[in-house]
Design a protein around this motif. Structure first.
Motif, PDB file in Angstrom:
ATOM      1  N   GLU A 231      35.533  36.052  38.973  1.00  0.00           N
ATOM      2  CA  GLU A 231      34.678  36.881  39.826  1.00  0.00           C
ATOM      3  C   GLU A 231      33.570  36.009  40.416  1.00  0.00           C
ATOM      4  N   ASN A 232      33.316  36.213  41.695  1.00  0.00           N
ATOM      5  CA  ASN A 232      32.335  35.417  42.434  1.00  0.00           C
ATOM      6  C   ASN A 232      32.758  33.942  42.462  1.00  0.00           C
ATOM      7  N   ILE A 233      33.862  33.697  43.119  1.00  0.00           N
ATOM      8  CA  ILE A 233      34.397  32.347  43.288  1.00  0.00           C
ATOM      9  C   ILE A 233      34.120  31.905  44.723  1.00  0.00           C
ATOM     10  N   THR A 234      33.515  30.732  44.893  1.00  0.00           N
ATOM     11  CA  THR A 234      33.215  30.206  46.225  1.00  0.00           C
ATOM     12  C   THR A 234      33.894  28.860  46.417  1.00  0.00           C
ATOM     13  N   LEU A 235      34.669  28.762  47.491  1.00  0.00           N
ATOM     14  CA  LEU A 235      35.301  27.507  47.890  1.00  0.00           C
ATOM     15  C   LEU A 235      34.703  27.122  49.234  1.00  0.00           C
ATOM     16  N   GLU A 236      33.903  26.055  49.266  1.00  0.00           N
ATOM     17  CA  GLU A 236      33.136  25.722  50.463  1.00  0.00           C
ATOM     18  C   GLU A 236      33.232  24.229  50.776  1.00  0.00           C
ATOM     19  N   ASP A 244      52.828  22.490  49.578  1.00  0.00           N
ATOM     20  CA  ASP A 244      53.222  23.892  49.733  1.00  0.00           C
ATOM     21  C   ASP A 244      51.981  24.785  49.766  1.00  0.00           C
ATOM     22  N   TYR A 245      51.498  25.232  48.617  1.00  0.00           N
ATOM     23  CA  TYR A 245      50.347  26.128  48.578  1.00  0.00           C
ATOM     24  C   TYR A 245      49.059  25.350  48.309  1.00  0.00           C
ATOM     25  N   ALA A 246      48.087  25.527  49.198  1.00  0.00           N
ATOM     26  CA  ALA A 246      46.779  24.910  48.987  1.00  0.00           C
ATOM     27  C   ALA A 246      45.945  25.704  48.000  1.00  0.00           C
ATOM     28  N   ILE A 247      46.035  27.045  48.052  1.00  0.00           N
ATOM     29  CA  ILE A 247      45.257  27.921  47.175  1.00  0.00           C
ATOM     30  C   ILE A 247      46.147  29.052  46.702  1.00  0.00           C
ATOM     31  N   LEU A 258      44.316  39.202  40.342  1.00  0.00           N
ATOM     32  CA  LEU A 258      43.435  39.299  41.492  1.00  0.00           C
ATOM     33  C   LEU A 258      42.063  38.698  41.203  1.00  0.00           C
ATOM     34  N   VAL A 259      41.484  38.110  42.238  1.00  0.00           N
ATOM     35  CA  VAL A 259      40.158  37.524  42.167  1.00  0.00           C
ATOM     36  C   VAL A 259      39.158  38.511  42.761  1.00  0.00           C
ATOM     37  N   LYS A 260      37.985  38.644  42.129  1.00  0.00           N
ATOM     38  CA  LYS A 260      36.944  39.530  42.627  1.00  0.00           C
ATOM     39  C   LYS A 260      35.880  38.722  43.367  1.00  0.00           C
ATOM     40  N   ASN A 261      35.623  39.105  44.602  1.00  0.00           N
ATOM     41  CA  ASN A 261      34.569  38.461  45.399  1.00  0.00           C
ATOM     42  C   ASN A 261      34.840  36.968  45.592  1.00  0.00           C
ATOM     43  N   LEU A 262      35.845  36.673  46.370  1.00  0.00           N
ATOM     44  CA  LEU A 262      36.236  35.303  46.679  1.00  0.00           C
ATOM     45  C   LEU A 262      35.764  34.948  48.084  1.00  0.00           C
ATOM     46  N   ILE A 263      35.069  33.820  48.197  1.00  0.00           N
ATOM     47  CA  ILE A 263      34.606  33.319  49.493  1.00  0.00           C
ATOM     48  C   ILE A 263      35.282  31.984  49.770  1.00  0.00           C
ATOM     49  N   ILE A 264      35.948  31.889  50.903  1.00  0.00           N
ATOM     50  CA  ILE A 264      36.597  30.650  51.330  1.00  0.00           C
ATOM     51  C   ILE A 264      36.031  30.307  52.701  1.00  0.00           C
ATOM     52  N   LYS A 265      35.179  29.268  52.785  1.00  0.00           N
ATOM     53  CA  LYS A 265      34.543  28.967  54.065  1.00  0.00           C
ATOM     54  C   LYS A 265      34.392  27.467  54.285  1.00  0.00           C
ATOM     55  N   ASP A 266      34.557  27.071  55.540  1.00  0.00           N
ATOM     56  CA  ASP A 266      34.301  25.698  55.990  1.00  0.00           C
ATOM     57  C   ASP A 266      35.165  24.671  55.274  1.00  0.00           C
ATOM     58  N   LEU A 275      47.328  34.556  48.772  1.00  0.00           N
ATOM     59  CA  LEU A 275      46.426  35.411  48.014  1.00  0.00           C
ATOM     60  C   LEU A 275      46.855  36.862  48.093  1.00  0.00           C
ATOM     61  N   SER A 276      46.778  37.555  46.955  1.00  0.00           N
ATOM     62  CA  SER A 276      47.017  38.997  46.909  1.00  0.00           C
ATOM     63  C   SER A 276      45.716  39.786  46.872  1.00  0.00           C
ATOM     64  N   SER A 277      44.606  39.136  46.537  1.00  0.00           N
ATOM     65  CA  SER A 277      43.316  39.806  46.445  1.00  0.00           C
ATOM     66  C   SER A 277      42.880  40.319  47.821  1.00  0.00           C
ATOM     67  N   THR A 278      42.179  41.441  47.821  1.00  0.00           N
ATOM     68  CA  THR A 278      41.740  42.048  49.078  1.00  0.00           C
ATOM     69  C   THR A 278      40.255  41.829  49.358  1.00  0.00           C
ATOM     70  N   ASN A 279      39.459  41.615  48.334  1.00  0.00           N
ATOM     71  CA  ASN A 279      38.026  41.404  48.557  1.00  0.00           C
ATOM     72  C   ASN A 279      37.737  39.915  48.732  1.00  0.00           C
ATOM     73  N   VAL A 280      38.253  39.366  49.830  1.00  0.00           N
ATOM     74  CA  VAL A 280      38.162  37.947  50.131  1.00  0.00           C
ATOM     75  C   VAL A 280      37.487  37.778  51.491  1.00  0.00           C
ATOM     76  N   THR A 281      36.527  36.876  51.554  1.00  0.00           N
ATOM     77  CA  THR A 281      35.872  36.519  52.820  1.00  0.00           C
ATOM     78  C   THR A 281      36.337  35.118  53.223  1.00  0.00           C
ATOM     79  N   ILE A 282      37.015  35.016  54.350  1.00  0.00           N
ATOM     80  CA  ILE A 282      37.559  33.739  54.827  1.00  0.00           C
ATOM     81  C   ILE A 282      36.942  33.448  56.194  1.00  0.00           C
ATOM     82  N   THR A 283      36.151  32.383  56.283  1.00  0.00           N
ATOM     83  CA  THR A 283      35.469  32.075  57.550  1.00  0.00           C
ATOM     84  C   THR A 283      35.467  30.573  57.832  1.00  0.00           C
ATOM     85  N   ASN A 284      35.734  30.245  59.078  1.00  0.00           N
ATOM     86  CA  ASN A 284      35.530  28.900  59.625  1.00  0.00           C
ATOM     87  C   ASN A 284      36.282  27.812  58.877  1.00  0.00           C
ATOM     88  N   ASN A 285      37.500  28.115  58.481  1.00  0.00           N
ATOM     89  CA  ASN A 285      38.347  27.100  57.832  1.00  0.00           C
ATOM     90  C   ASN A 285      39.333  26.525  58.824  1.00  0.00           C
TER      91      ASN A 285
END
Length: 288
Positions: A231-236, A244-247, A258-266, A275-285
């Protein structure tokens, strides 16, 4: 009143090791806050070391090589380097580890900086990983370090398992399989997991790392570049390179956890994001 003993610097070598170690822990000749200046080779004849008080571990000569041969062989399972909960507040800088299982075991406020970690064709981290932060460890920073694995029969390299407030920043993690024999398999390069631990992962940040899985053969089914759970995982701002799979999320009995509150940015990503998780923020990758 408690007697306050001023910290001192101890030059530690294989030759004087027994003066400061008893039953694989630092004895009364080492006090809280001391600086342990490790110099030269520390091999399997020293039987491992559990850090049991907060100290600063350095190598002023830049040649400390902890090579404990932590092989699966049950006669050598004690040949590990462990930072125990009693060692909370420990700092480690500039140490080389070779075929040595390293575990941050329930400790708090630990900083590990500018180390090199090499696992070459030896199974040293079965079921837990070669370098593992686990068992409710918290406020752990691993920075500016290099991790390299070439064949180990299938365990992960850099593991966070049941820990919180962990920062992995500006590290390089490289893994390669070797198709010569079965020992050439490896596990996940970076694994944020609940496997073999009772705790959950909370507030885990990976920032500015290079994780290179291009040396993993496609038929090595137990290895991925990065698997995550918590929970609260940030990949920045990471560079993650995979065939094959990066993440991916942690996989348990055929089901993604499922992961809770995942941020994937930059991030710069080469490979699929699965990913199967739905509460994921993906920006500027950047994804190739």
């Amino acid at each position: 009143d408690e007697i306050i003993i001023p910290p001192k610097t101890i030059v530690l070598t294989a030759e004087n090791y027994n003066e400061y170690e008893t039953d694989k822990t630092f004895n009364s000749n080492v006090n809280k806050g001391d600086t342990i200046d490790m110099q030269g080779l520390f091999d399997s004849s020293l039987r491992g070391l559990t850090i049991n008080k907060p100290v600063n571990i350095i190598s002023s000569t830049n040649d400390a090589n902890i090579s404990l041969d932590s092989d699966l062989d049950t006669r050598r399972t004690g040949n590990q380097f462990i930072i125990s909960s009693k060692a909370s507040g420990t700092n480690i800088t500039g140490i080389n580890f070779y075929n040595t299982r390293v575990t941050v075991d329930g400790a708090k406020r630990v900083s590990i900086n500018n180390i090199t970690y090499t696992n070459y064709m030896e199974q040293i981290g079965s079921n837990v990983g070669g370098f593992s932060i686990r068992n409710y460890a918290s406020d752990i920073n691993v920075t500016n370090s290099k991790f390299y694995t070439h064949g180990n029969f299938g365990h992960s390299t850099l593991v966070v398992a049941g820990a919180n407030n962990v920062l992995l920043e500006n590290n390089t993690v490289v893994g390669e399989t070797d198709d010569v024999n079965v020992m050439g398999k490896i596990g996940n390069l970076v694994y944020i997991t609940t496997y073999n631990t009772g705790g959950e992962n909370y507030n885990i940040t990976l920032k500015g790392n290079v994780i290179d899985g291009t040396g993993i053969l496609r038929d090595n089914e137990i290895a991925n570049t990065l698997r995550i759970q918590g929970e609260n995982i940030t990949l920045e701002n990471n560079t993650i390179i995979a065939n094959d799979y990066a993440i991916l999320e942690q996989w348990v009995q055929g089901v993604d956890v499922l992961v809770k509150n995942l941020i994937i940015k930059d991030n710069n990503l080469t490979g699929t994001v699965g990913l199967s998780s739905t509460n994921v923020t993906i920006t500027n990758n950047t994804i190739d």
